[in-house]
Write a protein that holds these residues in place. Structure first.
Motif, mmCIF file in Angstrom:
data_model
loop_
_atom_site.group_PDB
_atom_site.id
_atom_site.type_symbol
_atom_site.label_atom_id
_atom_site.label_comp_id
_atom_site.label_asym_id
_atom_site.label_seq_id
_atom_site.Cartn_x
_atom_site.Cartn_y
_atom_site.Cartn_z
ATOM 1 N N HIS A 176 -3.579 9.998 -6.619
ATOM 2 C CA HIS A 176 -3.886 8.796 -7.412
ATOM 3 C C HIS A 176 -3.957 9.133 -8.900
ATOM 4 O O HIS A 176 -3.210 8.602 -9.692
ATOM 5 C CB HIS A 176 -5.197 8.180 -6.905
ATOM 6 N N GLU A 232 -12.655 13.651 0.164
ATOM 7 C CA GLU A 232 -12.825 12.497 -0.727
ATOM 8 C C GLU A 232 -12.732 12.986 -2.171
ATOM 9 O O GLU A 232 -13.403 13.937 -2.565
ATOM 10 C CB GLU A 232 -14.180 11.855 -0.458
ATOM 11 N N CYS A 233 -11.885 12.336 -2.929
ATOM 12 C CA CYS A 233 -11.655 12.721 -4.326
ATOM 13 C C CYS A 233 -12.931 12.498 -5.158
ATOM 14 O O CYS A 233 -13.601 11.483 -4.989
ATOM 15 C CB CYS A 233 -10.504 11.889 -4.895
ATOM 16 N N HIS A 287 -12.543 8.971 -7.935
ATOM 17 C CA HIS A 287 -12.483 7.572 -7.516
ATOM 18 C C HIS A 287 -12.744 7.409 -6.028
ATOM 19 O O HIS A 287 -12.498 6.341 -5.470
ATOM 20 C CB HIS A 287 -11.111 6.978 -7.831
ATOM 21 N N ASN A 288 -13.179 8.463 -5.378
ATOM 22 C CA ASN A 288 -13.520 8.413 -3.960
ATOM 23 C C ASN A 288 -12.331 8.048 -3.060
ATOM 24 O O ASN A 288 -12.507 7.490 -1.973
ATOM 25 C CB ASN A 288 -14.683 7.441 -3.709
ATOM 26 N N ARG A 300 -9.672 8.724 -0.314
ATOM 27 C CA ARG A 300 -9.890 9.552 0.883
ATOM 28 C C ARG A 300 -8.564 9.917 1.542
ATOM 29 O O ARG A 300 -7.682 9.071 1.698
ATOM 30 C CB ARG A 300 -10.762 8.787 1.880
ATOM 31 N N ALA A 327 -7.086 2.324 -0.396
ATOM 32 C CA ALA A 327 -7.280 2.239 -1.842
ATOM 33 C C ALA A 327 -8.499 3.052 -2.286
ATOM 34 O O ALA A 327 -9.498 3.059 -1.571
ATOM 35 C CB ALA A 327 -7.466 0.790 -2.250
ATOM 36 N N PRO A 328 -8.432 3.735 -3.436
ATOM 37 C CA PRO A 328 -7.338 3.692 -4.392
ATOM 38 C C PRO A 328 -6.255 4.750 -4.183
ATOM 39 O O PRO A 328 -5.516 5.026 -5.120
ATOM 40 C CB PRO A 328 -8.057 3.941 -5.720
ATOM 41 N N VAL A 329 -6.165 5.333 -3.016
ATOM 42 C CA VAL A 329 -5.030 6.250 -2.810
ATOM 43 C C VAL A 329 -4.020 5.582 -1.882
ATOM 44 O O VAL A 329 -4.381 5.020 -0.847
ATOM 45 C CB VAL A 329 -5.463 7.637 -2.264
ATOM 46 N N CYS A 330 -2.757 5.633 -2.283
ATOM 47 C CA CYS A 330 -1.688 4.977 -1.516
ATOM 48 C C CYS A 330 -0.639 5.999 -1.062
ATOM 49 O O CYS A 330 0.127 5.730 -0.142
ATOM 50 C CB CYS A 330 -0.990 3.926 -2.376
#
Lengths: 369, 104
Positions: B47, B63-64, B67-68, B70, B81-84
């Motif tokens: 992300h 978990e980042c 921005h959390n 996962r 979201a927020p990882v796609c």
């Protein structure tokens, strides 16, 4: 006042659009998606602070739901007499203010360990906040990537020069009916603005539109029920609390960044920690520890006081009260009416690592006289 | 042409934790699961390019820290979201107490 104020007048106006000149400049100068300062915390300690647990949030959420239902029952029971007023006062703050912190913490996924619990409370709280849950998840991610970076941050509450009338109106929730509600209707009709498209990935656009349609459907049903009943009561319970219960959210939330620096990459310069009374902290879920939250967004709300104790040697002294913070902010925003580059630069304790002046001065040459 | 590279000693990673490993201008994340298995992924979140080694490992999720976002660190799958975009994973083996990862 334990702060140093610097600033001058450059005549340059900030462009807060997310697709304009400031956006381009932020990307070109490396301010966008930059690496931010954070206080050193040993991995073992941070890991312990980041640990998730369902217990505190389940306890708080059960209490939250009980208070919401209890005050709603009281308000309905006494509807038509003045005795309903105190129940609406409580209900309004729970509906329109405390839902902001629930929206926020569950959006981060830090309230509960169990994912579906975060998601469920996030959806409910988003509705109470009149916020599209998909759009605002992305706007908040951007807020954490580019906190108070002009042209990048979609959640700057008070821009420069400050619009004091708008800030005042935000306490009444009127702005939600001027901007948020029409925004939901627009999205429900399938239209996203260029700014929204700038931070919501294309694959999520349809989800945002569908979410807006659900919200609009509930508002339309509520209005229909009010007409059918020939009573304002449904609107006082759904949607309407934005007007009479938002004040606490704004009272606490406005202090997060107002009057402090913009276009810097150190949360100690653009974010404020304020000590608050226990009731406000419960409503706000400890977001008064806001520097700590921005530096380490993975730490759950219930661990923020511990994190604060651990890193406060490296942070500006917190404001001892909301009153103190507003007294500090007021002369700054007044001066920003004429000199928009003016801001409050807070002093660090001797135990702190210094600000990287050369870096920030390079980026915002107008910030020092 | 792939090669096996020594990433760290097995004991360098605590159980249910992650550490960073830099090699040849690239950065990776080395995980030790609660079941005492080892895994490796790219080191940066897809992300916003944040180091995942500062994040939190819970069961099979990383978990980042920013921005959390996962990911399942075993498969690389983005979990919403927020990882796609999925995370790239790498084969891992243990050899003489060392964690080895296979790189291109």
């Amino acid at each position: 006042m334990s702060a140093v104020e610097v600033g001058n007048k450059t005549g340059s106006k900030r462009d807060y659009s997310l697709v304009g000149e400031s956006t381009k400049r932020a990307v070109e100068t490396g301010l966008a998606s930059a690496e931010w300062y954070h206080t050193d915390v040993p991995r073992k300690v941070m890991k312990e602070l980041m640990q998730r647990s369902d217990g505190p949030a389940i306890r708080d959420t059960l209490l939250w739901i009980a208070l919401i239902l209890g005050s709603a029952v009281g308000a309905i029971w006494f509807w038509g007499s003045w005795w309903c007023v105190p129940f609406f006062v409580v209900y309004g703050v729970l509906y329109a203010s405390s839902s902001d912190s629930r929206w926020h913490e569950c959006g981060h996924g830090t309230a509960f360990r169990t994912r579906w619990m975060n998601d469920a409370v996030y959806q409910i709280a988003s509705f109470m906040q009149m916020r599209n849950p998909v759009q605002w998840r992305w706007s908040h991610a951007r807020h954490h990537t580019d906190t108070i970076i002009v042209g990048r941050d979609a959640e700057i509450a008070v821009m420069r020069p400050p619009d004091l009338l708008r800030a005042l109106l935000s306490f009444t929730g009127l702005l939600d009916f001027r901007y948020s509600l029409p925004g939901l209707f627009r999205q429900a009709a399938g239209r996203l603005t260029d700014e929204e498209k700038s931070y919501i990935p294309e694959m999520e656009w349809l989800k945002a539109i569908v979410a807006a349609r659900w919200h609009v459907a509930i508002y339309v049903a509520t209005a229909g029920l009010a007409i059918y009943m020939r009573s304002f009561l449904p609107l006082m319970l759904i949607g309407g609390p934005r007007l009479y219960g938002t004040w606490h959210m704004v009272l606490t939330g406005l202090l997060q960044h107002i009057g402090l620096a913009d276009n810097v990459t150190d949360h100690r310069l653009n974010t404020r920690t304020v000590y608050m009374n226990p009731i406000s902290r419960w409503i706000y879920w400890n977001m008064n520890y806001h520097v700590e939250h921005h530096m380490f967004p993975m730490v759950p709300y219930h661990a923020l006081p511990r994190l604060h104790e651990l890193i406060k040697h490296d942070l500006p002294a917190p404001n001892p009260s909301m009153w103190h913070a507003y007294k500090e902010v007021w002369p700054v925003v007044l001066r920003q009416l004429r000199y928009e580059d003016y801001y409050l630069k807070r002093e660090l304790p001797p135990t702190a690592r210094p600000y990287k002046e050369e870096f920030h001065n390079l980026i915002i040459p107008a910030a020092a006289e | 042409m792939s090669e096996w590279v020594e990433a760290c000693a097995a004991d360098d990673v605590e159980e249910e934790d992650v550490i960073r490993f830099d090699h040849a201008g690239r950065t990776f994340a080395i995980y030790r699961s609660p079941d005492d298995e080892y895994f490796a992924t790219d080191g940066l979140c897809t992300h916003e390019k944040v180091h995942l080694a500062d994040g939190l490992v819970m069961d099979d999720i990383i978990e980042c820290p920013k921005h959390n976002g996962r990911f399942n660190y075993k498969t690389g799958a983005a979990k919403g979201a927020p990882v796609c975009v999925n995370l790239r994973t790498y084969p891992v083996k243990l050899e003489a107490g060392m964690v080895m990862i296979q790189l291109d």
